[in-house]
Design a protein around this motif. Structure first.
Motif, short mmCIF file in Angstrom:
data_model
loop_
_atom_site.label_atom_id
_atom_site.label_comp_id
_atom_site.label_asym_id
_atom_site.label_seq_id
_atom_site.Cartn_x
_atom_site.Cartn_y
_atom_site.Cartn_z
N HIS A 95 0.85 -1.19 0.00
CA HIS A 95 0.00 0.00 0.00
C HIS A 95 0.88 1.23 0.00
CE1 HIS A 95 -2.36 3.28 1.90
NE2 HIS A 95 -3.35 2.77 1.19
N GLU A 96 0.66 2.11 -0.94
CA GLU A 96 1.45 3.34 -1.04
C GLU A 96 0.65 4.50 -0.47
OE1 GLU A 96 4.01 5.97 -4.30
OE2 GLU A 96 2.78 4.28 -4.95
N GLY A 97 1.18 5.12 0.58
CA GLY A 97 0.50 6.23 1.22
C GLY A 97 0.62 7.51 0.40
N GLU A 98 -0.14 8.52 0.78
CA GLU A 98 -0.11 9.80 0.07
C GLU A 98 1.26 10.46 0.15
OE1 GLU A 98 -3.28 12.18 1.53
OE2 GLU A 98 -4.87 10.86 0.77
N ASP A 99 2.01 10.13 1.22
CA ASP A 99 3.35 10.69 1.37
C ASP A 99 4.41 9.85 0.68
OD1 ASP A 99 3.25 8.47 2.95
OD2 ASP A 99 4.07 9.42 4.76
N GLY A 100 3.98 8.82 -0.04
CA GLY A 100 4.93 7.96 -0.74
C GLY A 100 5.45 6.82 0.10
N GLY A 101 5.03 6.76 1.38
CA GLY A 101 5.45 5.66 2.25
C GLY A 101 4.88 4.34 1.78
N LEU A 102 5.64 3.27 1.98
CA LEU A 102 5.26 1.95 1.49
C LEU A 102 4.96 1.02 2.66
CD1 LEU A 102 5.05 0.89 -1.45
CD2 LEU A 102 7.24 -0.26 -1.06
N THR A 103 3.78 0.42 2.64
CA THR A 103 3.38 -0.54 3.67
C THR A 103 3.23 -1.92 3.04
OG1 THR A 103 2.19 1.12 4.98
CG2 THR A 103 1.59 -1.19 5.31
N PHE A 104 3.95 -2.91 3.58
CA PHE A 104 3.82 -4.27 3.09
C PHE A 104 2.59 -4.91 3.73
CE2 PHE A 104 8.11 -3.50 1.82
CZ PHE A 104 8.34 -4.37 0.76
N VAL A 105 1.62 -5.25 2.90
CA VAL A 105 0.39 -5.88 3.40
C VAL A 105 0.63 -7.37 3.59
CG1 VAL A 105 -2.05 -6.31 2.96
CG2 VAL A 105 -1.01 -4.14 2.23
N ARG A 106 1.13 -8.03 2.57
CA ARG A 106 1.46 -9.44 2.68
C ARG A 106 2.23 -9.90 1.44
NH1 ARG A 106 -4.12 -9.64 1.48
NH2 ARG A 106 -4.61 -10.58 -0.53
N LYS A 107 2.88 -11.02 1.59
CA LYS A 107 3.47 -11.71 0.45
C LYS A 107 2.37 -12.55 -0.17
CE LYS A 107 7.05 -15.16 -0.58
NZ LYS A 107 8.11 -16.00 0.04
N LEU A 108 2.19 -12.43 -1.47
CA LEU A 108 1.12 -13.18 -2.13
C LEU A 108 1.41 -14.68 -2.03
CD1 LEU A 108 0.32 -11.05 -5.32
CD2 LEU A 108 -0.68 -10.94 -3.04
N GLN A 109 0.41 -15.44 -1.58
CA GLN A 109 0.58 -16.87 -1.36
C GLN A 109 0.42 -17.64 -2.67
OE1 GLN A 109 1.34 -18.01 2.05
NE2 GLN A 109 1.80 -15.83 1.84
N GLU A 110 0.89 -18.90 -2.64
CA GLU A 110 0.89 -19.71 -3.86
C GLU A 110 -0.51 -19.90 -4.43
OE1 GLU A 110 2.45 -20.44 -1.12
OE2 GLU A 110 4.51 -21.09 -1.49
N PHE A 111 -1.49 -20.07 -3.53
CA PHE A 111 -2.87 -20.35 -3.98
C PHE A 111 -3.62 -19.08 -4.37
CE2 PHE A 111 -2.94 -19.60 0.56
CZ PHE A 111 -3.94 -18.65 0.67
N GLU A 112 -3.03 -17.92 -4.11
CA GLU A 112 -3.75 -16.66 -4.31
C GLU A 112 -3.82 -16.28 -5.79
OE1 GLU A 112 -3.77 -12.30 -2.03
OE2 GLU A 112 -2.28 -13.84 -1.53
N LEU A 113 -4.89 -15.58 -6.16
CA LEU A 113 -5.06 -15.09 -7.52
C LEU A 113 -4.74 -13.59 -7.50
CD1 LEU A 113 -8.47 -16.80 -8.45
CD2 LEU A 113 -6.16 -17.78 -8.40
N PRO A 114 -3.55 -13.19 -7.93
CA PRO A 114 -3.12 -11.79 -7.83
C PRO A 114 -4.09 -10.80 -8.46
CG PRO A 114 -1.24 -13.17 -8.33
CD PRO A 114 -2.45 -14.05 -8.44
N TYR A 115 -4.63 -11.12 -9.62
CA TYR A 115 -5.54 -10.18 -10.28
C TYR A 115 -6.80 -9.98 -9.44
CZ TYR A 115 -8.73 -8.05 -13.60
OH TYR A 115 -9.63 -7.19 -14.19
N VAL A 116 -7.34 -11.08 -8.89
CA VAL A 116 -8.54 -10.98 -8.06
C VAL A 116 -8.23 -10.19 -6.78
CG1 VAL A 116 -10.25 -12.28 -6.74
CG2 VAL A 116 -9.52 -13.10 -8.99
N SER A 117 -7.07 -10.46 -6.19
CA SER A 117 -6.69 -9.79 -4.95
C SER A 117 -6.60 -8.28 -5.13
CB SER A 117 -5.36 -10.34 -4.42
OG SER A 117 -5.49 -11.69 -4.03
#
Length: 447
Positions: free
Chosen positions: A140-162
């Protein structure tokens, strides 16, 4: 991560896929399915059952044997698509690089993380044998440009859907290296594309202040940049404090006392703490992963607005996440340390990947071996393992029971305890502790 469970699954009884999994692997392996109520569920009860199902999914997914089940993963993929009502079709997906550039790839909406990563590697001309050195992260990129790691995408996850389900341009999928030991940098730097990706990440981490740099070091780095000396730039970066660390957003901890604010960093096989004490004093310290006996992530609902009595719909509640680990402070003295953070799951993933890497390296393997074992779901354990349930995805290296008994003897006066600070009814059970095989090898010389 939190799973999005379809309404039909929430209101129905035990899912057919779950029944087949239990039939195949046995009831003693598969967690108990949340019971169904006879009467029609109210909106509040639907939300409660959804939470129960999400925890059930997480419990099954953490078991290496069940988590590798094609049947279970197929159910998860179907659930993701059904929830968001996204049909299987060819779509364009943006993948961000550390230097701010985006790579657009054409994938299927039903493609899993591994499939998308392969397509990205092909688009970048990254060799197949280096794909395992990188992963996709939801950030997640904040308005100040800060970067927050939400999660590492898991093997079973569908990146486009996420990414589509978030309905926000502030969320991105980021390509970043997925290992911790700097020795693997040499493999990546031998390839032009790998070198460029690692260089861009190092520059970005320095610019964000994640890597500490003195004025003299900054001058040296600038000179190397101007010369285009990327390998030398990275090698200098490797000597700097917090190189390769992931930084988390400010959060709260009970160490060294309750009510402390902390900035946590993960890297170099440790969690680093920058703690602000209640008296405004600042302290820094590190917790080595090899001295963490076990850890767990718990979640609970915190009422907000008018929701003050009892369970309530998620629209009126915040979900509180905590990561707690039992740490060997000194010989024969263990203590629980708790971090309250919405990134608790990401922190847990970082810890687990550090342990995975340590254990594979100890057994003479590397990243490719680690990836292969993950995909194969190999989970054999030594007969002398501790009672703590452990979801590491790798075989433990061959070691005698005597080595492990030495540790249990040393800590014979210390029993496995729950988290005293957490009495929530939503807490997971003791079976959800993450046992740490790297801890088992610790000796008196390490204290």
């Amino acid at each position: 991560m939190h799973f999005s469970i379809p309404e039909t699954e929430v209101r129905s009884g035990e899912n057919g896929s779950t029944y087949v999994i239990k039939k195949e692997y046995g009831s003693n392996v598969v967690p108990s399915f949340p019971p169904k109520k006879i009467f029609t569920l109210t909106p509040t009860e639907v939300e409660q059952r959804r939470e129960q199902l999400e925890k059930y999914m997480q419990a099954v997914r953490q078991d290496p044997l069940l988590g590798a089940s094609d049947l279970f993963n197929s159910f998860l993929r179907k659930a993701q698509q059904e929830t968001q009502q996204i049909p299987t079709e060819e779509v364009a997906l943006d993948i961000c690089l550390s230097n701010g550039q985006k790579v657009t790839v054409n994938v299927l909406s039903s493609d899993q993380t591994e499939d998308v990563l392969d397509v990205v590697a092909t688009k970048l001309d990254l060799p197949e044998d280096l794909v395992a050195y990188f992963s996709l992260f939801l950030v997640h990129e904040g308005e100040d440009g800060g970067l927050t790691f939400v999660r590492k995408l898991q093997e079973f996850e569908l990146p486009y859907v996420s990414i589509t389900s978030l309905h926000s341009s502030q969320f991105h999928i980021l390509l970043r290296k997925s290992y911790w030991d700097t020795v693997y940098d040499a493999d990546v730097m031998d390839n032009r594309v790998g070198l460029n990706l690692l260089y861009a990440q190092t520059v970005s981490d320095i610019e964000r202040g994640w890597i500490l740099v003195t004025k003299d070091q900054r001058r040296q780095l600038k000179s190397l940049q101007e010369k285009g000396s990327k390998k030398e730039f990275i090698r200098l970066g490797q000597t700097l404090k917090y190189y390769g660390y992931i930084k988390f957003d400010p959060c709260a901890t009970d160490f060294p006392e309750k009510g402390c604010q902390v900035i946590v960093g993960a890297g170099n096989n440790e969690l680093n703490f920058h703690v602000k004490l209640p008296n405004e004093q600042m302290k820094e310290g590190s917790f080595k992963v090899t001295r963490m006996r076990c850890w767990r992530v718990t979640s609970s609902q915190v009422p907000i607005a008018s929701c003050t009595n009892g369970p309530c719909p998620s629209a009126k509640c915040d979900v509180k996440l905590e990561l707690a680990f039992e740490y060997l402070m000194s010989k024969d003295r263990l203590r629980w340390v708790t971090i309250s953070s919405q990134q608790a799951i990401m922190m847990s993933i970082c810890l687990q990947s550090m342990v995975d890497e340590l254990m594979v390296k100890k057994s003479g393997g590397g990243i490719k071996k680690m990836l292969r074992k993950r995909h194969n779901g190999s989970t054999q354990r030594p007969d002398c393992q501790q009672a703590v349930k452990s979801p590491p995805l790798l075989d433990s290296p061959e070691q005698s029971c005597e080595q492990i008994i030495k540790l249990s003897t040393k800590l014979s006066s210390v029993s496995l305890r729950g988290i005293s600070a957490s009495n929530s009814a939503n807490d997971v059970g003791a079976s959800d502790f993450h046992g740490n095989y790297a801890f088992e090898g610790i000796g008196d010389d390490d204290l």
